[in-house]
Motif scaffolding. Sequence first.
Motif, PDB file in Angstrom:
ATOM      1  N   GLN A  26       0.918  -1.291  -0.113  1.00  0.00           N
ATOM      2  CA  GLN A  26      -0.169   0.052   0.131  1.00  0.00           C
ATOM      3  C   GLN A  26       0.772   1.236  -0.292  1.00  0.00           C
ATOM      4  O   GLN A  26       0.807   2.337  -0.888  1.00  0.00           O
ATOM      5  CB  GLN A  26      -0.904   0.126   1.239  1.00  0.00           C
ATOM      6  CG  GLN A  26      -2.130  -1.023   1.026  1.00  0.00           C
ATOM      7  CD  GLN A  26      -3.117  -0.817   2.462  1.00  0.00           C
ATOM      8  OE1 GLN A  26      -2.793  -1.303   3.207  1.00  0.00           O
ATOM      9  NE2 GLN A  26      -4.013  -0.031   2.238  1.00  0.00           N
ATOM     10  N   LEU A  27       1.836   1.213   0.684  1.00  0.00           N
ATOM     11  CA  LEU A  27       2.737   2.328   0.982  1.00  0.00           C
ATOM     12  C   LEU A  27       3.685   2.642  -0.357  1.00  0.00           C
ATOM     13  O   LEU A  27       3.780   3.933  -0.959  1.00  0.00           O
ATOM     14  CB  LEU A  27       3.845   2.229   2.185  1.00  0.00           C
ATOM     15  CG  LEU A  27       3.238   2.379   3.486  1.00  0.00           C
ATOM     16  CD1 LEU A  27       4.309   1.988   4.558  1.00  0.00           C
ATOM     17  CD2 LEU A  27       2.795   3.856   3.667  1.00  0.00           C
ATOM     18  N   LEU A  28       3.889   1.462  -1.032  1.00  0.00           N
ATOM     19  CA  LEU A  28       4.738   1.503  -2.174  1.00  0.00           C
ATOM     20  C   LEU A  28       3.872   2.137  -3.431  1.00  0.00           C
ATOM     21  O   LEU A  28       4.400   2.738  -4.281  1.00  0.00           O
ATOM     22  CB  LEU A  28       5.121   0.218  -2.560  1.00  0.00           C
ATOM     23  CG  LEU A  28       6.500  -0.334  -1.827  1.00  0.00           C
ATOM     24  CD1 LEU A  28       6.651  -1.811  -1.838  1.00  0.00           C
ATOM     25  CD2 LEU A  28       7.709   0.458  -2.122  1.00  0.00           C
ATOM     26  N   ILE A  29       2.636   1.633  -3.430  1.00  0.00           N
ATOM     27  CA  ILE A  29       1.500   2.352  -4.504  1.00  0.00           C
ATOM     28  C   ILE A  29       1.703   3.741  -4.089  1.00  0.00           C
ATOM     29  O   ILE A  29       1.631   4.509  -5.265  1.00  0.00           O
ATOM     30  CB  ILE A  29       0.205   1.861  -4.252  1.00  0.00           C
ATOM     31  CG1 ILE A  29       0.280   0.203  -4.734  1.00  0.00           C
ATOM     32  CG2 ILE A  29      -1.012   2.488  -5.134  1.00  0.00           C
ATOM     33  CD1 ILE A  29      -1.153  -0.560  -4.621  1.00  0.00           C
ATOM     34  N   GLU A  30       1.477   4.463  -2.931  1.00  0.00           N
ATOM     35  CA  GLU A  30       1.619   5.704  -2.862  1.00  0.00           C
ATOM     36  C   GLU A  30       2.728   6.305  -3.178  1.00  0.00           C
ATOM     37  O   GLU A  30       2.755   7.327  -3.855  1.00  0.00           O
ATOM     38  CB  GLU A  30       1.344   6.066  -1.348  1.00  0.00           C
ATOM     39  CG  GLU A  30      -0.228   5.793  -0.632  1.00  0.00           C
ATOM     40  CD  GLU A  30      -0.535   6.133   0.500  1.00  0.00           C
ATOM     41  OE1 GLU A  30      -0.341   7.512   0.667  1.00  0.00           O
ATOM     42  OE2 GLU A  30      -1.073   5.641   1.352  1.00  0.00           O
ATOM     43  N   LEU A  31       3.935   5.901  -2.932  1.00  0.00           N
ATOM     44  CA  LEU A  31       5.156   6.217  -3.248  1.00  0.00           C
ATOM     45  C   LEU A  31       5.460   6.198  -4.812  1.00  0.00           C
ATOM     46  O   LEU A  31       5.812   7.189  -5.503  1.00  0.00           O
ATOM     47  CB  LEU A  31       6.311   5.511  -2.886  1.00  0.00           C
ATOM     48  CG  LEU A  31       7.620   5.801  -3.059  1.00  0.00           C
ATOM     49  CD1 LEU A  31       8.143   7.119  -2.786  1.00  0.00           C
ATOM     50  CD2 LEU A  31       8.835   4.782  -2.355  1.00  0.00           C
ATOM     51  N   ALA A  32       4.774   5.142  -5.537  1.00  0.00           N
ATOM     52  CA  ALA A  32       4.909   5.166  -7.086  1.00  0.00           C
ATOM     53  C   ALA A  32       3.859   6.114  -7.502  1.00  0.00           C
ATOM     54  O   ALA A  32       4.348   6.731  -8.887  1.00  0.00           O
ATOM     55  CB  ALA A  32       4.280   3.741  -7.641  1.00  0.00           C
ATOM     56  N   GLU A  33       3.024   6.689  -7.128  1.00  0.00           N
ATOM     57  CA  GLU A  33       2.116   7.603  -7.608  1.00  0.00           C
ATOM     58  C   GLU A  33       2.947   9.013  -7.465  1.00  0.00           C
ATOM     59  O   GLU A  33       3.088   9.962  -8.341  1.00  0.00           O
ATOM     60  CB  GLU A  33       0.999   7.877  -6.624  1.00  0.00           C
ATOM     61  CG  GLU A  33      -0.160   8.961  -7.199  1.00  0.00           C
ATOM     62  CD  GLU A  33      -1.318   9.375  -6.114  1.00  0.00           C
ATOM     63  OE1 GLU A  33      -1.995  10.470  -6.348  1.00  0.00           O
ATOM     64  OE2 GLU A  33      -1.448   8.474  -5.208  1.00  0.00           O
ATOM     65  N   ALA A  34       3.714   9.241  -6.628  1.00  0.00           N
ATOM     66  CA  ALA A  34       4.564  10.405  -6.281  1.00  0.00           C
ATOM     67  C   ALA A  34       5.719  10.262  -7.189  1.00  0.00           C
ATOM     68  O   ALA A  34       5.995  11.486  -7.900  1.00  0.00           O
ATOM     69  CB  ALA A  34       5.327  10.343  -4.941  1.00  0.00           C
ATOM     70  N   ASP A  35       6.400   9.130  -7.615  1.00  0.00           N
ATOM     71  CA  ASP A  35       7.366   9.020  -8.463  1.00  0.00           C
ATOM     72  C   ASP A  35       7.844   7.654  -8.837  1.00  0.00           C
ATOM     73  O   ASP A  35       8.379   6.783  -7.848  1.00  0.00           O
ATOM     74  CB  ASP A  35       8.649   9.741  -7.926  1.00  0.00           C
ATOM     75  CG  ASP A  35       9.985   9.657  -9.253  1.00  0.00           C
ATOM     76  OD1 ASP A  35       9.886   8.839 -10.005  1.00  0.00           O
ATOM     77  OD2 ASP A  35      10.825  10.382  -9.039  1.00  0.00           O
ATOM     78  N   SER A  36       7.348   6.811  -9.982  1.00  0.00           N
ATOM     79  CA  SER A  36       7.373   5.639 -10.067  1.00  0.00           C
ATOM     80  C   SER A  36       8.739   4.847 -10.101  1.00  0.00           C
ATOM     81  O   SER A  36       8.859   3.840 -10.049  1.00  0.00           O
ATOM     82  CB  SER A  36       6.551   5.248 -11.523  1.00  0.00           C
ATOM     83  OG  SER A  36       7.239   5.598 -12.521  1.00  0.00           O
ATOM     84  N   ASN A  37       9.867   5.876 -10.365  1.00  0.00           N
ATOM     85  CA  ASN A  37      10.931   5.269 -10.350  1.00  0.00           C
ATOM     86  C   ASN A  37      11.520   5.015  -9.043  1.00  0.00           C
ATOM     87  O   ASN A  37      12.557   4.060  -8.877  1.00  0.00           O
ATOM     88  CB  ASN A  37      12.057   6.261 -10.903  1.00  0.00           C
ATOM     89  CG  ASN A  37      11.865   6.795 -12.387  1.00  0.00           C
ATOM     90  OD1 ASN A  37      12.093   6.096 -13.360  1.00  0.00           O
ATOM     91  ND2 ASN A  37      10.962   7.954 -12.597  1.00  0.00           N
ATOM     92  N   VAL A  38      11.252   5.445  -8.113  1.00  0.00           N
ATOM     93  CA  VAL A  38      11.523   5.289  -6.721  1.00  0.00           C
ATOM     94  C   VAL A  38      11.540   3.963  -6.069  1.00  0.00           C
ATOM     95  O   VAL A  38      12.262   3.304  -5.492  1.00  0.00           O
ATOM     96  CB  VAL A  38      11.119   6.623  -5.712  1.00  0.00           C
ATOM     97  CG1 VAL A  38      11.832   6.293  -4.234  1.00  0.00           C
ATOM     98  CG2 VAL A  38      11.746   7.748  -6.220  1.00  0.00           C
TER      99      VAL A  38
END
Length: 423
Positions: free
Chosen positions: A87-99
């Motif tokens: 769930q956290l990684l999906i939010e992070l990917a919304e911010a910048d999918s490279n990270v």
Amino acid sequence: MSTETILAPHTKSATTATAAWTPYEHSALAQKFRPVFQRIADTALARERNRQLPFEPITWLKEAGFGAVRVPVEHGGGGASIPQLFQLLIELAEADSNVPQALRGHFAFVEDRLNAPPGAARDVWLHRFVKGELVGNAWSEVGAVAIGDVGTRISQKDGRWVANGRKFYSTGSIFADWVDLYARRADNDADVTAAVSTHQPGVVQHDDWDGFGQRTTGSGTSVYENAHIDDENVFPFETRFKYQTAFYQLFHLATLAGIGRAIERDVGHEVRNRQRIYSNGNAQHVSQDAQILQVAGEISALAYTAEATALRATLPAQRAYEARLHGDEAAERQANIDAEIESAQGQIVVSELVLRAGSDLFNALGASAASTSKSLDRHWRNARTVSSHNPVVYKARIVGDWSVNGTEPPYVWQIGGGPGRKS
């Protein structure tokens, strides 16, 4: 989709294991990291335009303890379950999918250490994760390496292990303190993984990934020339955690779902703020145009379904982890099968959904949306690149073979040179 709602698996053993690891509620975990995610989102477009590697964002995440979010609370980590992590990684990917892709190797190594027998050796690594140390990935090789072979070797030199070889797709290693290296022992040809410190002259990283998408994941070449490895950091490959391939694929699902959310976000922003209209349109402002709202609604539904699928696919991996903790071999085997099949099912569908959303985005906007200053094309490019890993066409066959014939899916696959086509 709300990111407050995913949950522990609905089994008695799952409930017991979850309680033992005392995970925080997802909302508490998310609130801790969302300011960092927003900071990453605010700077993502500039990194895309300049092809700037995300050293600063990854430092922000390290400082916030993100790399230790799966580490048990009693060891100083966040105590997150696998569904909560993704769930956290999906939010992070919304911010910048490279990270999140740059952190893929790190979390896989964390997962492997969490599956290792409890004791001092495991605790050393949990402590390192809590301190903020990150692990990169170096498994794949290109060139003349035959399928099933590995060119990188570890051998004894002056009484200690050293690694020699060359890897590509070394995702995240350029940001990391350690590299999770796949190699072969020179003395007995056994396959191993080795944790190699990057803080030594024997490890050289190159930023030479030239893909048209996911351009700042640090997925280039890494070279090992007599790189030192401590004895305790050489691990027989057969001890690797069994749901590792599914776990790696869940990263692709989470990245795609995050891209879907970013597409929905950017369509909403662009439509709300667009002033120009067409004479053959339907309203005085594009935000009131019924056809454009239909496109936006369809994109929202695609993003919702992608995220819901990605989160559902995390549950078997959690069951596999918990079954291992409880020593339930039968439950673990079934959960590992389910993890492989469900992660593959998800990718078959989610890849198409997010690629469609990345293309439909332009149906809601005018030609100005193609401006390189907006970089709106990055969503499709990034999704296409993520979807090209571990080809979806093979996943569909494997799922079909399980569905029709009950054929157990492969848990490890490799890529390399084939024997060639006979003339």
